[in-house]
Motif scaffolding. Sequence first.
Motif, PDB file in Angstrom:
ATOM      1  N   THR A   1       3.940  -3.186   0.676  1.00 13.06           N
ATOM      2  CA  THR A   1       3.391  -2.554   1.374  1.00 13.06           C
ATOM      3  C   THR A   1       2.369  -2.616   1.926  1.00 13.06           C
ATOM      4  O   THR A   1       1.581  -1.421   2.432  1.00 13.06           O
ATOM      5  CB  THR A   1       3.915  -1.558  -0.380  1.00 13.06           C
ATOM      6  OG1 THR A   1       5.110  -0.758   0.026  1.00 13.06           O
ATOM      7  CG2 THR A   1       3.768  -0.062   0.239  1.00 13.06           C
TER       8      THR A   1
ATOM      9  N   ARG B   1      -0.504  -4.315   2.643  1.00 17.53           N
ATOM     10  CA  ARG B   1      -0.609  -5.545   3.638  1.00 17.53           C
ATOM     11  C   ARG B   1       0.520  -3.840   5.053  1.00 17.53           C
ATOM     12  O   ARG B   1      -0.287  -3.820   5.635  1.00 17.53           O
ATOM     13  CB  ARG B   1       0.484  -6.112   4.254  1.00 17.53           C
ATOM     14  CG  ARG B   1      -0.441  -7.655   3.331  1.00 17.53           C
ATOM     15  CD  ARG B   1       0.545  -8.867   3.734  1.00 17.53           C
ATOM     16  NE  ARG B   1       1.843  -9.252   3.581  1.00 17.53           N
ATOM     17  CZ  ARG B   1       2.345  -9.382   2.130  1.00 17.53           C
ATOM     18  NH1 ARG B   1       1.091  -9.352   1.435  1.00 17.53           N
ATOM     19  NH2 ARG B   1       4.052  -9.137   1.791  1.00 17.53           N
ATOM     20  N   GLU B   2       1.161  -3.398   4.968  1.00 18.41           N
ATOM     21  CA  GLU B   2       1.924  -2.754   6.345  1.00 18.41           C
ATOM     22  C   GLU B   2       0.812  -1.729   6.036  1.00 18.41           C
ATOM     23  O   GLU B   2       0.979  -1.124   7.621  1.00 18.41           O
ATOM     24  CB  GLU B   2       3.787  -2.377   6.047  1.00 18.41           C
ATOM     25  CG  GLU B   2       3.611  -1.066   6.509  1.00 18.41           C
ATOM     26  CD  GLU B   2       3.782  -1.953   8.717  1.00 18.41           C
ATOM     27  OE1 GLU B   2       3.994  -1.435   9.510  1.00 18.41           O
ATOM     28  OE2 GLU B   2       3.884  -3.068   8.370  1.00 18.41           O
TER      29      GLU B   2
ATOM     30  N   ARG C   1      -2.037  -2.868   8.206  1.00 22.33           N
ATOM     31  CA  ARG C   1      -2.004  -2.991   9.084  1.00 22.33           C
ATOM     32  C   ARG C   1      -1.889  -1.123  10.523  1.00 22.33           C
ATOM     33  O   ARG C   1      -2.372  -0.825  11.418  1.00 22.33           O
ATOM     34  CB  ARG C   1      -0.520  -3.477   9.573  1.00 22.33           C
ATOM     35  CG  ARG C   1      -0.445  -4.007  10.896  1.00 22.33           C
ATOM     36  CD  ARG C   1       1.526  -4.069  11.361  1.00 22.33           C
ATOM     37  NE  ARG C   1       2.090  -3.435  11.084  1.00 22.33           N
ATOM     38  CZ  ARG C   1       2.291  -2.899  12.225  1.00 22.33           C
ATOM     39  NH1 ARG C   1       1.982  -2.637  13.257  1.00 22.33           N
ATOM     40  NH2 ARG C   1       3.250  -2.045  12.202  1.00 22.33           N
ATOM     41  N   ARG C   2      -0.617  -0.759   9.647  1.00 19.59           N
ATOM     42  CA  ARG C   2      -0.954   0.429  10.454  1.00 19.59           C
ATOM     43  C   ARG C   2      -2.006   1.807  10.533  1.00 19.59           C
ATOM     44  O   ARG C   2      -2.247   1.705  11.387  1.00 19.59           O
ATOM     45  CB  ARG C   2      -0.078   1.666   9.419  1.00 19.59           C
ATOM     46  CG  ARG C   2       1.456   1.212   9.846  1.00 19.59           C
ATOM     47  CD  ARG C   2       2.997   1.683   8.916  1.00 19.59           C
ATOM     48  NE  ARG C   2       3.894   1.264   8.826  1.00 19.59           N
ATOM     49  CZ  ARG C   2       5.348   2.461   9.036  1.00 19.59           C
ATOM     50  NH1 ARG C   2       4.774   3.181   9.327  1.00 19.59           N
ATOM     51  NH2 ARG C   2       6.330   1.498   9.472  1.00 19.59           N
TER      52      ARG C   2
END
Length: 113
Positions: free
Chosen positions: A95, A97-98, A101-102
């Motif tokens: 979560t 990492r995402e 990224r976002r």
Amino acid sequence: MSERPLQEPSLLILTALADRPRHGYAVTQEVKALSGGRVVLRTGTLYGALDRLLKDGLIEVHREEVVDGRARKVYALAPAGRETLSAAAERMAATAREATRRLGLSGRPAPQT
């Protein structure tokens, strides 16, 4: 073992026990350090959580001792607790990492909306 996601106090308690067994007061001190002082477990909260984690098979009593005439339990992470903590850590890392990224913080472009 419980299948529901770990609440923060339980997650922190399991993390506090991941490297070595600890008695209740040492668990509270470790949780406080792990959370940067944000989470301070009161006695009732701590022992309620320890009882639930024992019942769920995530922790175990490593030993019981008497210190200054008072009984004290030392708790340890059980194999099921290690598995549960590992899975929770992997989910949280994915979560994070995402989210990174976002937000465009990973060096990769953030998706356009």
